[in-house]
Motif scaffolding. Structure first.
Motif, short mmCIF file in Angstrom:
data_model
loop_
_atom_site.label_atom_id
_atom_site.label_comp_id
_atom_site.label_asym_id
_atom_site.label_seq_id
_atom_site.Cartn_x
_atom_site.Cartn_y
_atom_site.Cartn_z
N ASP A 89 5.88 -12.67 -38.80
CA ASP A 89 4.67 -13.00 -39.66
C ASP A 89 3.37 -13.71 -39.15
OD1 ASP A 89 6.14 -12.46 -42.10
OD2 ASP A 89 6.88 -14.68 -42.13
N ASN A 90 3.18 -14.00 -38.23
CA ASN A 90 2.04 -14.28 -37.23
C ASN A 90 1.72 -13.07 -36.66
OD1 ASN A 90 2.05 -17.36 -37.91
ND2 ASN A 90 3.52 -17.86 -36.08
N ILE A 91 2.51 -12.30 -35.94
CA ILE A 91 2.02 -11.14 -35.43
C ILE A 91 1.57 -10.22 -36.37
CG2 ILE A 91 2.80 -8.99 -33.93
CD1 ILE A 91 2.99 -12.02 -32.39
N TYR A 92 2.05 -9.85 -37.57
CA TYR A 92 1.61 -9.27 -38.38
C TYR A 92 0.32 -9.59 -39.05
CZ TYR A 92 0.95 -7.25 -43.10
OH TYR A 92 0.35 -6.69 -44.36
N LYS A 93 0.06 -11.09 -39.03
CA LYS A 93 -1.12 -11.53 -39.60
C LYS A 93 -2.32 -11.01 -38.63
CE LYS A 93 -3.65 -15.79 -40.85
NZ LYS A 93 -3.38 -17.21 -40.91
N GLY A 94 -1.97 -10.96 -37.33
CA GLY A 94 -2.97 -10.30 -36.36
C GLY A 94 -3.06 -9.00 -36.30
N LEU A 95 -2.19 -8.32 -36.13
CA LEU A 95 -2.38 -6.85 -35.78
C LEU A 95 -2.29 -5.97 -37.01
CD1 LEU A 95 0.31 -6.65 -32.87
CD2 LEU A 95 -2.02 -7.32 -32.81
N SER A 96 -2.22 -6.56 -38.45
CA SER A 96 -2.76 -5.89 -39.47
C SER A 96 -4.21 -6.14 -39.68
CB SER A 96 -1.77 -6.32 -40.70
OG SER A 96 -2.26 -7.56 -40.87
N ASN A 97 -4.90 -6.96 -39.05
CA ASN A 97 -6.19 -6.86 -39.41
C ASN A 97 -7.06 -5.89 -38.49
OD1 ASN A 97 -9.01 -7.80 -39.10
ND2 ASN A 97 -8.46 -10.04 -39.64
N PRO A 98 -7.91 -4.95 -39.32
CA PRO A 98 -8.55 -3.87 -38.40
C PRO A 98 -9.86 -4.52 -37.50
CG PRO A 98 -8.90 -3.86 -41.04
CD PRO A 98 -7.96 -4.83 -40.58
N ASP A 99 -10.07 -5.79 -37.86
CA ASP A 99 -11.17 -6.56 -37.14
C ASP A 99 -10.79 -6.66 -35.59
OD1 ASP A 99 -13.33 -6.11 -38.89
OD2 ASP A 99 -12.84 -7.80 -39.73
N ILE A 100 -9.41 -7.20 -35.83
CA ILE A 100 -8.73 -7.52 -34.48
C ILE A 100 -8.38 -6.43 -33.83
CG2 ILE A 100 -6.78 -8.77 -33.63
CD1 ILE A 100 -6.95 -10.97 -36.05
N THR A 101 -7.78 -5.53 -34.30
CA THR A 101 -7.33 -4.29 -33.55
C THR A 101 -8.03 -3.21 -33.33
OG1 THR A 101 -6.33 -3.23 -35.67
CG2 THR A 101 -4.85 -4.64 -34.39
N ARG A 102 -9.50 -3.34 -33.77
CA ARG A 102 -10.29 -2.31 -33.67
C ARG A 102 -10.30 -1.57 -32.28
NH1 ARG A 102 -16.64 -3.69 -33.31
NH2 ARG A 102 -17.49 -1.74 -32.94
N PHE A 103 -10.12 -2.62 -31.37
CA PHE A 103 -10.20 -1.64 -29.90
C PHE A 103 -8.82 -1.62 -29.29
CE2 PHE A 103 -14.53 -3.83 -30.47
CZ PHE A 103 -15.24 -2.96 -30.23
N TYR A 104 -7.67 -1.90 -29.96
CA TYR A 104 -6.50 -1.72 -29.46
C TYR A 104 -5.77 -0.65 -29.93
CZ TYR A 104 -7.02 -6.97 -29.04
OH TYR A 104 -7.30 -8.28 -28.77
N ASP A 105 -4.83 -0.20 -29.10
CA ASP A 105 -3.80 1.00 -29.33
C ASP A 105 -2.68 0.81 -30.52
OD1 ASP A 105 -5.16 2.17 -27.11
OD2 ASP A 105 -3.59 1.72 -25.85
N VAL A 106 -2.65 -0.46 -31.00
CA VAL A 106 -1.57 -0.83 -31.97
C VAL A 106 -2.46 -1.28 -33.30
CG1 VAL A 106 0.08 -1.15 -30.58
CG2 VAL A 106 -1.20 -3.11 -31.34
N HIS A 107 -1.76 -1.07 -34.46
CA HIS A 107 -2.39 -1.51 -35.62
C HIS A 107 -1.01 -1.37 -36.51
CE1 HIS A 107 -4.88 -2.61 -39.07
NE2 HIS A 107 -4.21 -1.60 -39.88
N PHE A 108 -0.71 -2.33 -37.31
CA PHE A 108 0.41 -2.50 -38.10
C PHE A 108 -0.09 -2.70 -39.55
CE2 PHE A 108 2.03 -2.99 -34.06
CZ PHE A 108 2.63 -1.92 -33.63
N PRO A 109 0.05 -1.82 -40.54
CA PRO A 109 -0.54 -2.03 -41.67
C PRO A 109 0.47 -2.93 -42.78
CG PRO A 109 -0.17 0.08 -41.60
CD PRO A 109 -0.09 -0.42 -40.15
N THR A 110 1.70 -2.87 -42.24
CA THR A 110 2.94 -3.32 -43.07
C THR A 110 3.72 -4.61 -42.23
OG1 THR A 110 4.47 -1.88 -42.88
CG2 THR A 110 2.89 -1.52 -44.70
N LEU A 111 4.14 -5.25 -42.83
CA LEU A 111 5.35 -6.24 -42.38
C LEU A 111 6.35 -5.17 -41.65
CD1 LEU A 111 5.82 -9.14 -41.41
CD2 LEU A 111 7.05 -9.34 -43.51
N GLU A 112 6.76 -4.38 -42.49
CA GLU A 112 7.74 -3.48 -41.81
C GLU A 112 7.41 -2.76 -40.57
OE1 GLU A 112 11.37 -1.54 -41.69
OE2 GLU A 112 10.94 -3.09 -43.35
N ALA A 113 6.13 -2.36 -40.51
CA ALA A 113 5.74 -1.52 -39.46
C ALA A 113 5.44 -2.32 -38.18
CB ALA A 113 4.31 -0.99 -39.56
#
Length: 180
Positions: free
Chosen positions: A17-41
């Motif tokens: 849940d914590n990882i999802y909170k960060g890596l689902s936020n497009p402002d946080i992942t803007r410069f990263y190779d990963v982005h997860f729009p769902t908890l499942e992802a």
């Protein structure tokens, strides 16, 4: 692991849940190779953390505030190369913790872990060239800019440049000795 204001706990599957909170936020992942729009992802990222540890190619920690145990972000090592004694460092924070000096406080603790327990000689940081905040942050904690890898990655269909930074064990040791 602890710093003055934070503690770091190895990421495990229950942290999804914590990882999802960060890596689902497009402002946080803007410069990263990963982005997860769902908890499942996000399960893909959790599997990546698990495989790093199992394969001996890295380890990541969740960063928590010591006062209220609030999750702030994550940091760690990947692409760990034992033969050449080097690894890539990564770090991200939830937006509400940007600009609060967390990276400056936590990164030296990660350096200590990397240079002592993981026996690294070199820690590398790869930063999308447009990510000025991250580059400034790395320079504040004594990383050396080594150069730009031009058009070395493709993100959203566009080629991007990536800057390479590093800190060596000898530089960390010398800095540590001069600050005592």
């Amino acid at each position: 692991m602890k710093t003055e204001n934070y503690f770091l706990k190895e990421i495990e599957s229950s942290d999804i849940d914590n990882i999802y909170k960060g890596l689902s936020n497009p402002d946080i992942t803007r410069f990263y190779d990963v982005h997860f729009p769902t908890l499942e992802a996000t399960k893909e990222q959790m599997e990546w953390y698990k495989e790093l540890k199992e394969n001996g190619t890295g380890v990541w920690w969740g960063i928590y505030n010591q006062k209220d145990y609030q999750f702030c972000g994550a940091g760690g090592f990947n692409s760990l190369d034992k033969e050449h004694k080097k690894a890539e460092i990564g770090f991200w924070l939830l937006q509400e913790f940007w600009g609060k000096g967390i990276m400056k406080e936590v990164m030296p603790r990660l350096f200590e872990e990397g240079f002592t327990k993981l026996d690294l000689n070199r820690i590398e940081g790869y930063v999308v060239s447009d990510n000025e905040k991250c580059k400034n942050g790395l320079e504040k904690i004594n990383f050396t800019y080594e150069g730009t890898m031009r058009e070395c990655e493709i993100k959203n269909g566009k080629t991007i440049n990536v800057d390479l930074y590093s800190i060596l064990k000898s530089e960390w040791n010398n800095k540590d000795k001069t600050s005592n």
